[in-house]
Design an enzyme around this catalytic site. Structure first.
Site, PDB file in Angstrom:
ATOM      1  N   CYS A 113      11.182-130.113 -32.086  1.00 45.75           N
ATOM      2  CA  CYS A 113      10.771-129.062 -33.029  1.00 45.75           C
ATOM      3  C   CYS A 113      10.309-129.624 -34.375  1.00 45.75           C
ATOM      4  CB  CYS A 113      11.902-128.068 -33.243  1.00 45.75           C
ATOM      5  SG  CYS A 113      12.358-127.210 -31.735  1.00 45.75           S
ATOM      6  N   HIS A 249       9.934-124.001 -39.804  1.00 41.89           N
ATOM      7  CA  HIS A 249      10.009-123.943 -38.342  1.00 41.89           C
ATOM      8  C   HIS A 249      10.615-122.589 -37.975  1.00 41.89           C
ATOM      9  CE1 HIS A 249      10.752-124.726 -34.236  1.00 41.89           C
ATOM     10  NE2 HIS A 249      12.047-124.945 -34.351  1.00 41.89           N
ATOM     11  N   ASN A 279      10.590-119.235 -30.697  1.00 38.57           N
ATOM     12  CA  ASN A 279      10.601-120.639 -31.104  1.00 38.57           C
ATOM     13  C   ASN A 279       9.596-121.401 -30.240  1.00 38.57           C
ATOM     14  OD1 ASN A 279      11.143-123.333 -31.594  1.00 38.57           O
ATOM     15  ND2 ASN A 279      13.363-123.121 -31.456  1.00 38.57           N
TER      16      ASN A 279
HETATM   17  O1  UT7 Z   1      14.295-125.226 -32.676  1.00 42.45           O
HETATM   18  C1  UT7 Z   1      15.321-126.113 -32.465  1.00 42.45           C
HETATM   19  C2  UT7 Z   1      16.508-125.733 -33.235  1.00 42.45           C
HETATM   20  N1  UT7 Z   1      17.192-124.636 -32.588  1.00 42.45           N
HETATM   21  C3  UT7 Z   1      17.756-123.720 -33.323  1.00 42.45           C
HETATM   22  O2  UT7 Z   1      17.595-123.758 -34.505  1.00 42.45           O
HETATM   23  C4  UT7 Z   1      18.653-122.720 -32.657  1.00 42.45           C
HETATM   24  C5  UT7 Z   1      19.953-122.674 -33.410  1.00 42.45           C
HETATM   25  N2  UT7 Z   1      20.889-121.696 -32.947  1.00 42.45           N
HETATM   26  C6  UT7 Z   1      20.677-120.364 -32.945  1.00 42.45           C
HETATM   27  O3  UT7 Z   1      19.603-119.916 -33.260  1.00 42.45           O
HETATM   28  C7  UT7 Z   1      21.839-119.456 -32.614  1.00 42.45           C
HETATM   29  O4  UT7 Z   1      23.020-120.222 -32.536  1.00 42.45           O
HETATM   30  C8  UT7 Z   1      21.660-118.663 -31.293  1.00 42.45           C
HETATM   31  C9  UT7 Z   1      20.603-117.595 -31.485  1.00 42.45           C
HETATM   32  C10 UT7 Z   1      21.298-119.619 -30.193  1.00 42.45           C
HETATM   33  C11 UT7 Z   1      22.976-117.950 -30.935  1.00 42.45           C
HETATM   34  O5  UT7 Z   1      23.426-117.154 -31.996  1.00 42.45           O
HETATM   35  P1  UT7 Z   1      24.962-117.203 -32.426  1.00 42.45           P
HETATM   36  O6  UT7 Z   1      25.161-116.163 -33.438  1.00 42.45           O
HETATM   37  O7  UT7 Z   1      25.276-118.617 -32.813  1.00 42.45           O
HETATM   38  O8  UT7 Z   1      25.694-116.757 -31.103  1.00 42.45           O
HETATM   39  P2  UT7 Z   1      26.768-117.559 -30.270  1.00 42.45           P
HETATM   40  O9  UT7 Z   1      26.173-118.742 -29.618  1.00 42.45           O
HETATM   41  O10 UT7 Z   1      27.969-117.747 -31.127  1.00 42.45           O
HETATM   42  O11 UT7 Z   1      27.098-116.492 -29.167  1.00 42.45           O
HETATM   43  C12 UT7 Z   1      27.745-115.287 -29.503  1.00 42.45           C
HETATM   44  C13 UT7 Z   1      28.003-114.535 -28.202  1.00 42.45           C
HETATM   45  C14 UT7 Z   1      28.627-115.381 -27.099  1.00 42.45           C
HETATM   46  O12 UT7 Z   1      29.577-114.594 -26.454  1.00 42.45           O
HETATM   47  P3  UT7 Z   1      31.151-114.769 -26.761  1.00 42.45           P
HETATM   48  O13 UT7 Z   1      31.448-116.203 -26.375  1.00 42.45           O
HETATM   49  O14 UT7 Z   1      31.291-114.515 -28.223  1.00 42.45           O
HETATM   50  O15 UT7 Z   1      31.759-113.748 -25.888  1.00 42.45           O
HETATM   51  C15 UT7 Z   1      27.475-115.648 -26.174  1.00 42.45           C
HETATM   52  O16 UT7 Z   1      27.901-115.793 -24.830  1.00 42.45           O
HETATM   53  O17 UT7 Z   1      26.761-114.051 -27.692  1.00 42.45           O
HETATM   54  C16 UT7 Z   1      26.661-114.410 -26.312  1.00 42.45           C
HETATM   55  N3  UT7 Z   1      25.271-114.584 -25.974  1.00 42.45           N
HETATM   56  C17 UT7 Z   1      24.462-113.562 -25.653  1.00 42.45           C
HETATM   57  N4  UT7 Z   1      24.684-112.249 -25.531  1.00 42.45           N
HETATM   58  C18 UT7 Z   1      23.647-111.464 -25.190  1.00 42.45           C
HETATM   59  C19 UT7 Z   1      24.542-115.732 -25.976  1.00 42.45           C
HETATM   60  N5  UT7 Z   1      23.269-115.468 -25.628  1.00 42.45           N
HETATM   61  C20 UT7 Z   1      23.193-114.120 -25.426  1.00 42.45           C
HETATM   62  C21 UT7 Z   1      22.148-113.248 -25.056  1.00 42.45           C
HETATM   63  N6  UT7 Z   1      22.413-111.935 -24.962  1.00 42.45           N
HETATM   64  N7  UT7 Z   1      20.894-113.681 -24.840  1.00 42.45           N
END
Ligand code: UT7
Length: 322
Positions: A113, A249, A279
């Site tokens: 990225c 980005h 992204n």
């Molecule tokens: O470009 C390269 C760099 N990449 C990035 O910058 C990405 C960086 N990370 C992010 O953008 C975020 O961390 C995400 C968007 C990937 C995730 O957001 P988050 O607020 O950090 O969520 P999380 O990973 O803490 O997940 C929260 C909950 C989890 O459930 P539990 O464990 O709390 O029960 C996940 O299983 O959301 C769940 N979850 C989803 N739920 C519905 C994860 N993906 C999904 C989904 N739909 N698609």
């Protein structure tokens, strides 16, 4: 002093647009979750014909047209990509052939990225050192080809597309008032390679799928993006109050907001495309530059800060005057 000035921009987006709601049919996810956690509303997915080099060529043609420059006047092509058509030759040489160029040189840069920021820094060095007068810098990606469609934590976040800029040598007086690239700042730290990677590759005889520890990447992102943006601004001799636009980005609206806030800049000074593109990895900044210009947001003499972070981890920032 020689400066590398952006004189043209262009982009290409695949025809197929996929709204968040489409993922509700196959995954335990929702439009609400994707919007709230990432800011993404839709993304484009490439057809088999819309390869990385195809999209890169289309974006390059648009940038050349915008600059009023013929392909034969270009000295170098750099394509930032992690999803090339073939292992080799480089996507950049494929673009070179498609543009009908028989001179110059072309190569790819792979910094995931952060690839476009790395490519801009390389192009700037080629121009400032006198090796090149005109360099096409392109970011093009088909991340849909490395998605695990059963992994809701990654496959809803990425999209395909390409963006390009033409950089041309020009004269400046060596101050922050000059047009062109004013500073670059690059970093990587391979100890974080397990946070974001593809679990396959040529020497492993597979293609593999993208794997990401999103929360961990998020934690590094805001901190490292702010640090690199501020380092680049210090090198350029500019302060937050001087900045007209952050062109970040486009991975996650919350990361973009967090970084802008830490830099002391309001969201109306940020070019946002994440809602429409998702992204697109190395394509996201040149797409945002091209869209931002066509929206009338970026104007000549505006001071712009671009910043990106991704797999590696690799990150960096570029300060330029439009
Ligand atoms: O470009 C390269 C760099 N990449 C990035 O910058 C990405 C960086 N990370 C992010 O953008 C975020 O961390 C995400 C968007 C990937 C995730 O957001 P988050 O607020 O950090 O969520 P999380 O990973 O803490 O997940 C929260 C909950 C989890 O459930 P539990 O464990 O709390 O029960 C996940 O299983 O959301 C769940 N979850 C989803 N739920 C519905 C994860 N993906 C999904 C989904 N739909 N698609």
């Amino acid at each position: 002093m020689r400066r590398a000035i952006v004189t043209g921009t262009g982009h290409y987006l695949p025809e197929r647009v996929v709204e968040n709601a489409e993922f509700e049919k196959t995954l335990d996810t929702s439009d609400d979750w994707i919007r709230a956690r990432s800011g993404i509303e839709r993304r484009h997915f490439a057809s088999d014909q819309e390869t990385t080099s195809f999209m890169a060529t289309a974006a390059a043609r648009a940038a050349l047209k915008d600059a009023g420059v013929e392909a034969g006047q270009v000295d170098a092509i750099i394509v930032a990509t992690s999803t090339p058509d073939l292992t080799f030759p480089s996507s950049a040489t494929m673009v070179q052939a498609e543009l009908g160029m028989s001179g110059g040189f072309a190569f790819d840069v792979q910094a995931v990225c952060a690839g476009f920021v790395y490519a801009l820094a390389n192009a700037n060095a080629l121009i400032v050192s006198g090796q090149a007068e005109r360099v096409l810098v392109i970011g093009s990606e088909t991340f849909s080809k490395i998605m695990d469609w059963t992994d809701r934590s990654t496959c809803v976040l990425f999209g395909d597309g390409a963006g390009a800029v033409l950089l041309q040598a020009g004269d400046g007086d060596g101050t922050a008032a000059d047009r062109g690239i004013l500073s670059t700042d690059l970093h990587s730290d391979g100890q974080y390679r397990d946070l974001l990677y593809v679990d396959g590759g040529v020497s492993k005889q597979t293609t593999g799928h993208l794997r990401m520890q999103g929360k961990e990447v998020f934690r590094h992102a805001v901190e490292k993006l702010t640090q690199t943006a501020e380092a680049a601004m210090a090198k350029a001799g500019v302060a937050s109050a001087d900045v007209d636009w952050i062109v970040p980005h486009q991975a996650n609206l919350r990361i973009i907001k967090g970084t802008a806030q830490k830099m002391g800049l309001p969201m109306d000074r940020v070019v946002l495309t994440v809602q429409d593109h998702g992204n697109t990895s190395a394509a996201s900044i040149p797409l945002a530059l091209s869209v931002g210009k066509s929206r009338g947001q970026l104007k000549p003499d505006d001071l712009i800060v671009t910043e990106a972070i991704g797999g590696g981890l690799a990150w960096g920032a570029v300060v330029l005057r439009w």
